[in-house]
Design an enzyme around this catalytic site. Structure first.
Site, PDB file in Angstrom:
ATOM      1  N   CYS A  67      -0.128  -5.215 -15.747  1.00 17.01           N
ATOM      2  CA  CYS A  67      -1.283  -5.877 -15.128  1.00 17.01           C
ATOM      3  C   CYS A  67      -2.565  -5.598 -15.937  1.00 17.01           C
ATOM      4  O   CYS A  67      -2.821  -4.465 -16.339  1.00 17.01           O
ATOM      5  CB  CYS A  67      -1.448  -5.382 -13.695  1.00 17.01           C
ATOM      6  SG  CYS A  67      -2.770  -6.241 -12.826  1.00 17.01           S
ATOM      7  N   CYS A  71      -7.334  -0.861 -11.783  1.00 18.74           N
ATOM      8  CA  CYS A  71      -7.380  -0.115 -10.513  1.00 18.74           C
ATOM      9  C   CYS A  71      -6.861   1.315 -10.756  1.00 18.74           C
ATOM     10  O   CYS A  71      -5.686   1.498 -11.135  1.00 18.74           O
ATOM     11  CB  CYS A  71      -6.536  -0.823  -9.466  1.00 18.74           C
ATOM     12  SG  CYS A  71      -6.829  -2.620  -9.433  1.00 18.74           S
ATOM     13  N   CYS A  74      -3.386   2.685  -9.693  1.00 16.48           N
ATOM     14  CA  CYS A  74      -2.190   1.836  -9.767  1.00 16.48           C
ATOM     15  C   CYS A  74      -1.313   2.093 -10.986  1.00 16.48           C
ATOM     16  O   CYS A  74      -1.755   2.001 -12.130  1.00 16.48           O
ATOM     17  CB  CYS A  74      -2.594   0.370  -9.731  1.00 16.48           C
ATOM     18  SG  CYS A  74      -1.134  -0.702  -9.636  1.00 16.48           S
ATOM     19  N   CYS A 111       7.586  -8.926   2.261  1.00 11.59           N
ATOM     20  CA  CYS A 111       6.332  -9.059   1.506  1.00 11.59           C
ATOM     21  C   CYS A 111       6.607  -9.001   0.003  1.00 11.59           C
ATOM     22  O   CYS A 111       7.170  -8.033  -0.497  1.00 11.59           O
ATOM     23  CB  CYS A 111       5.373  -7.936   1.904  1.00 11.59           C
ATOM     24  SG  CYS A 111       3.811  -8.043   1.006  1.00 11.59           S
ATOM     25  N   CYS A 142       5.121 -12.669   3.635  1.00  9.25           N
ATOM     26  CA  CYS A 142       3.834 -12.143   3.198  1.00  9.25           C
ATOM     27  C   CYS A 142       3.858 -12.111   1.671  1.00  9.25           C
ATOM     28  O   CYS A 142       4.924 -11.917   1.074  1.00  9.25           O
ATOM     29  CB  CYS A 142       3.637 -10.733   3.752  1.00  9.25           C
ATOM     30  SG  CYS A 142       2.124  -9.939   3.156  1.00  9.25           S
ATOM     31  N   CYS A 202      -3.897  -9.889   5.836  1.00  6.07           N
ATOM     32  CA  CYS A 202      -3.464  -8.496   5.803  1.00  6.07           C
ATOM     33  C   CYS A 202      -4.390  -7.794   4.825  1.00  6.07           C
ATOM     34  O   CYS A 202      -4.383  -8.098   3.628  1.00  6.07           O
ATOM     35  CB  CYS A 202      -2.014  -8.402   5.331  1.00  6.07           C
ATOM     36  SG  CYS A 202      -1.449  -6.709   5.092  1.00  6.07           S
ATOM     37  N   ARG A 274      -0.936  -0.618   9.916  1.00  3.04           N
ATOM     38  CA  ARG A 274       0.279  -0.173   9.234  1.00  3.04           C
ATOM     39  C   ARG A 274       0.089   1.177   8.568  1.00  3.04           C
ATOM     40  O   ARG A 274      -0.809   1.356   7.740  1.00  3.04           O
ATOM     41  CB  ARG A 274       0.735  -1.207   8.198  1.00  3.04           C
ATOM     42  CG  ARG A 274       2.058  -0.812   7.523  1.00  3.04           C
ATOM     43  CD  ARG A 274       2.652  -1.919   6.657  1.00  3.04           C
ATOM     44  NE  ARG A 274       2.741  -3.146   7.406  1.00  3.04           N
ATOM     45  CZ  ARG A 274       2.055  -4.251   7.104  1.00  3.04           C
ATOM     46  NH1 ARG A 274       1.282  -4.278   6.056  1.00  3.04           N
ATOM     47  NH2 ARG A 274       2.171  -5.326   7.847  1.00  3.04           N
TER      48      ARG A 274
HETATM   49  N1  SAM Z   1      -1.934  -7.103  -7.900  1.00  3.92           N
HETATM   50  C1  SAM Z   1      -2.239  -7.481  -6.586  1.00  3.92           C
HETATM   51  C2  SAM Z   1      -3.553  -6.914  -6.106  1.00  3.92           C
HETATM   52  O1  SAM Z   1      -3.992  -5.908  -6.596  1.00  3.92           O
HETATM   53  O2  SAM Z   1      -4.125  -7.506  -5.188  1.00  3.92           O
HETATM   54  C3  SAM Z   1      -1.157  -7.146  -5.571  1.00  3.92           C
HETATM   55  C4  SAM Z   1      -0.387  -5.847  -5.661  1.00  3.92           C
HETATM   56  S1  SAM Z   1      -1.351  -4.351  -5.486  1.00  3.92           S
HETATM   57  C5  SAM Z   1      -0.173  -3.147  -6.007  1.00  3.92           C
HETATM   58  C6  SAM Z   1      -1.522  -4.165  -3.705  1.00  3.92           C
HETATM   59  C7  SAM Z   1      -2.193  -2.943  -3.165  1.00  3.92           C
HETATM   60  O3  SAM Z   1      -1.326  -1.838  -3.262  1.00  3.92           O
HETATM   61  C8  SAM Z   1      -3.460  -2.470  -3.801  1.00  3.92           C
HETATM   62  O4  SAM Z   1      -4.580  -3.198  -3.420  1.00  3.92           O
HETATM   63  C9  SAM Z   1      -3.551  -1.042  -3.264  1.00  3.92           C
HETATM   64  O5  SAM Z   1      -4.254  -1.010  -2.042  1.00  3.92           O
HETATM   65  C10 SAM Z   1      -2.089  -0.666  -3.039  1.00  3.92           C
HETATM   66  N2  SAM Z   1      -1.666   0.376  -3.988  1.00  3.92           N
HETATM   67  C11 SAM Z   1      -1.396   0.216  -5.291  1.00  3.92           C
HETATM   68  N3  SAM Z   1      -1.075   1.401  -5.870  1.00  3.92           N
HETATM   69  C12 SAM Z   1      -1.158   2.331  -4.896  1.00  3.92           C
HETATM   70  C13 SAM Z   1      -0.969   3.747  -4.869  1.00  3.92           C
HETATM   71  N4  SAM Z   1      -0.649   4.426  -5.961  1.00  3.92           N
HETATM   72  N5  SAM Z   1      -1.136   4.388  -3.697  1.00  3.92           N
HETATM   73  C14 SAM Z   1      -1.469   3.707  -2.585  1.00  3.92           C
HETATM   74  N6  SAM Z   1      -1.669   2.372  -2.546  1.00  3.92           N
HETATM   75  C15 SAM Z   1      -1.532   1.695  -3.691  1.00  3.92           C
HETATM   76  C1  DTB Z   2      -0.427  -2.251   0.758  1.00  7.53           C
HETATM   77  O1  DTB Z   2      -1.490  -2.057   1.373  1.00  7.53           O
HETATM   78  N1  DTB Z   2       0.371  -1.294   0.299  1.00  7.53           N
HETATM   79  C2  DTB Z   2       1.508  -1.844  -0.376  1.00  7.53           C
HETATM   80  C3  DTB Z   2       1.327  -3.366  -0.154  1.00  7.53           C
HETATM   81  N2  DTB Z   2       0.067  -3.445   0.483  1.00  7.53           N
HETATM   82  C4  DTB Z   2       1.479  -4.295  -1.277  1.00  7.53           C
HETATM   83  C5  DTB Z   2       1.654  -1.382  -1.777  1.00  7.53           C
HETATM   84  C6  DTB Z   2       1.721   0.099  -1.947  1.00  7.53           C
HETATM   85  C7  DTB Z   2       2.002   0.389  -3.369  1.00  7.53           C
HETATM   86  C8  DTB Z   2       2.207   1.839  -3.641  1.00  7.53           C
HETATM   87  C9  DTB Z   2       2.450   2.113  -5.087  1.00  7.53           C
HETATM   88  C10 DTB Z   2       3.661   1.453  -5.671  1.00  7.53           C
HETATM   89  O2  DTB Z   2       4.775   1.528  -5.092  1.00  7.53           O
HETATM   90  O3  DTB Z   2       3.564   0.863  -6.764  1.00  7.53           O
HETATM   91 FE1  SF4 Z   3      -2.958  -4.892 -11.015  1.00  3.78          FE
HETATM   92 FE2  SF4 Z   3      -2.254  -2.736  -9.692  1.00  3.78          FE
HETATM   93 FE3  SF4 Z   3      -4.771  -3.554  -9.591  1.00  3.78          FE
HETATM   94 FE4  SF4 Z   3      -2.849  -5.015  -8.370  1.00  3.78          FE
HETATM   95  S1  SF4 Z   3      -3.512  -2.938  -7.847  1.00  3.78           S
HETATM   96  S2  SF4 Z   3      -4.505  -5.765  -9.669  1.00  3.78           S
HETATM   97  S3  SF4 Z   3      -1.125  -4.632  -9.763  1.00  3.78           S
HETATM   98  S4  SF4 Z   3      -3.688  -2.814 -11.429  1.00  3.78           S
END
Ligand code: SAM
Ligand code: DTB
Ligand code: SF4
Length: 327
Positions: A67, A71, A74, A111, A142, A202, A274
């Site tokens: 990506c 963030c 992430c 989802c 979702c 959501c 959730r």
């Molecule tokens: N790329 C898209 C976005 O960012 O909107 C969708 C997937 S992204 C992984 C969805 C959400 O997962 C993020 O907004 C964040 O709140 C959550 N998330 C990602 N990595 C995480 C982590 N290490 N711990 C907890 N929540 C996480």
């Molecule tokens: C949300 O609030 N938490 C989920 C879902 N929406 C997409 C994602 C959590 C991701 C945790 C890190 C991972 O597994 O990559």
């Molecule tokens: Fe990309 Fe992760 Fe940010 Fe979603 S949360 S936009 S997958 S870097």
């Protein structure tokens, strides 16, 4: 001692032009003695929900890693070396198999998550087919695909999407410490498009990124003052992944996490709150406290997107142990 607080437990209709909840009011909730806070959360919960029921959503990462966004939490950002293997968009039949398995295991919602800044049209088209196919299995659908452009939310709604997940993650003030490649307002714009297309929203955030209580209250105020507030509110505990900038962050006190769930319940009475990422590090007792604080949904299945989640049979045993049933 604490003066009685107007928690507006039953007021979910806003007075015109006034905020439903101020940041200060929510911060005061978070500062309540835990027994007081839990009592208030449970009172609100029982007015709107069966306290013995929990909604089960299963996640699938349909496009993983690589990506362009930054963030800091992430593992899927291509800017960090985390060991997540990049995978292109999955084939339709693989997604359908995963959805069938989720349904057979007892999930009511499926989802689909993609590591995009947002989908291009040629990327959205195959996702529309996935949404149609998953919906036809009798599951709620979702998707979480990042920022949406004009018209994309309508296409998703037309394909049968029920919910779109797009998190605000934290307060507007702390946001800039975590993400630099898109603005808070970009997220609000996407949420507006989702709402205008008639999709359920959501939207939630993450606890444990180094934010303070004011930021936690600030996130909840953003959510609770939306008109209407989100139908689904994921509260994630940061999953610390080696290689991400937030790895090594001080762990959140589990009771502060419980307080966050309770304040989400009080400020958004009808929402599904959730208990999301971070459950693998929580004891059964901590999770039970989250349910007592008003959580009524979990991610169910052995994996979140790229990181672990409790095994499905462990979750079934947990729910049995505390006498809760899937919705
Ligand atoms: N790329 C898209 C976005 O960012 O909107 C969708 C997937 S992204 C992984 C969805 C959400 O997962 C993020 O907004 C964040 O709140 C959550 N998330 C990602 N990595 C995480 C982590 N290490 N711990 C907890 N929540 C996480
Ligand atoms: C949300 O609030 N938490 C989920 C879902 N929406 C997409 C994602 C959590 C991701 C945790 C890190 C991972 O597994 O990559
Ligand atoms: Fe990309 Fe992760 Fe940010 Fe979603 S949360 S936009 S997958 S870097």
């Amino acid at each position: 001692m604490n003066a009685p607080l107007d928690t507006r437990a039953v007021a979910d209709a806003p007075a015109a032009a006034t905020l439903r909840w101020t940041v200060d009011e929510i911060e005061a909730l978070l500062a309540l003695p835990l027994p007081e806070l839990l009592f208030r959360a449970q009172t609100v919960h029982r007015e709107h929900h069966d306290p013995t029921k929990v909604q089960l959503s299963t996640l699938l990462s349909i496009k993983t890693g690589g990506c362009p966004e930054d963030c800091a939490y992430c593992p899927q950002s291509r800017r960090f070396t985390t060991g997540v293997e990049d995978q292109p968009l999955m084939a339709l039949d693989e997604v359908v198999e995963a959805a069938k398995a989720a349904k057979a295991a007892g999930a009511s919602r499926f989802c689909m998550g993609a590591a995009w800044r947002g989908p291009k049209q040629r990327e959205l088209d195959p996702v529309l087919d996935m949404v149609k196919a998953v919906k036809s299995l009798g599951l709620e659908t979702c998707a979480t695909l990042g920022l949406l452009k004009d018209g994309q939310a309508e296409q998703l709604a037309g394909a049968g999407l029920d919910y779109y997940n797009h998190n605000l993650d934290t307060s507007p003030e702390f946001y800039g410490d975590i993400i630099h490649t898109r603005e808070y307002q970009d997220r609000l714009d996407t949420l507006g498009r989702v709402r205008d297309a008639g999709l359920h929203v959501c939207c939630g955030g993450i606890v444990g990124m180094g934010e303070d209580t004011h930021d936690r209250a600030g996130l909840l105020a953003q959510l609770a003052n939306m008109e209407p507030y989100p139908e689904s509110v994921p509260i994630n505990a940061l999953v610390q992944v080696e290689g991400t900038p937030l790895h090594g962050q001080e762990q959140v006190d589990i009771l502060d996490f419980v307080r966050m769930i309770a304040a989400a319940r009080i400020t958004m009475p009808k929402a599904f709150v959730r208990l999301s990422a971070g459950r693998t590090q929580m004891t059964d007792e901590a999770q039970a406290l989250c349910f007592l604080a008003g959580a009524n949904s979990i991610f169910y299945g052995d994996k979140l997107l790229t990181t672990g989640n409790p095994e499905a049979d462990r979750d079934r045993a947990l729910l049995d142990r505390i006498g809760m049933r899937p919705l």
